[in-house]
Design an enzyme around this catalytic site. Structure first.
Site: not given
Ligand code: FE
Length: 205
Positions: A108, A111-113
């Site tokens: 991602c 961000c951190s999906c």
């Molecule tokens: Fe994300």
């Protein structure tokens, strides 16, 4: 859980204490205002903790033994996961298959999906700027750092997750596992192989 190759920075205990106090304060406020009950919060935490890579591993192992299921899963990841009784949180899940020609890697960049409903919480390195930037720019080098050295003939596809699209890698089934039961196969499927930074574990000789 398996060993991480990239260790995150240790959390400053003072910062941790700050967030713990804040979490407690928010929780107490939500209960006091009647927005949530303590039981609801406990139930939600339990539900989150029950989610982990074992769920994804079940999906992968089932796809390995049932080609028709695999076809359905690759067509519609969310429906495929639901078919096994694993709840999907509304986000579209796309399953991508690793083969001898194509290797898929999930990131991602924003961000951190991450497909938390089937893999649980993302590893620290997944959330770090270095992985997020480099996975796109130099995936082959990043993979090599995870011990995954691919031949130049293998095409690497990098999938950028978003808030409404999450990816799960279906790793290649290791050789020497013909006739294995699903639960035994699932034990070969670790978190990193479903992010695409590693292959599934080889069976022990
Ligand atoms: Fe994300």
């Amino acid at each position: 859980m398996s060993h991480d190759h990239h260790h995150g920075p240790t959390i400053d205990p003072e910062r941790l204490a700050y967030y713990q106090r804040m979490a407690t304060a928010v929780r107490e406020l939500l209960i006091e205002k009647g927005i949530l009950t303590d039981a609801q919060i406990v139930a939600t935490i339990k539900k989150m903790e029950a989610r982990g890579p074992a769920l994804g591993a079940r999906v992968v192992a089932h796809a390995w033994v049932d080609p028709n299921y695999k076809t359905r899963l690759l067509l519609d990841g969310s429906a495929g996961v639901e078919e096994l009784g694993i709840p999907v949180d509304g986000t579209r899940l796309i399953v991508v298959e690793n083969t001898e020609e194509v290797h898929n890697l999930v990131v991602c960049t924003l961000c951190s999906c991450y497909p938390r409903n089937i893999l649980g919480l993302p590893p620290d390195w997944y959330k770090k700027a270095a992985y997020r930037a480099r996975a796109v720019k130099e995936p082959r080098a990043v993979l090599a750092e995870f011990g995954t050295v691919l031949s130049d003939s293998v095409t690497i596809r990098v999938h950028d997750s978003t808030a409404d699209m999450r990816y799960l890698v279906l790793p290649a089934r290791p050789a020497g596992t013909e006739g294995w039961a699903e639960d035994k196969l699932a034990a070969l499927v670790n978190r990193d192989s479903m992010i695409g930074v590693q292959a599934a574990k080889e069976p022990e000789q």
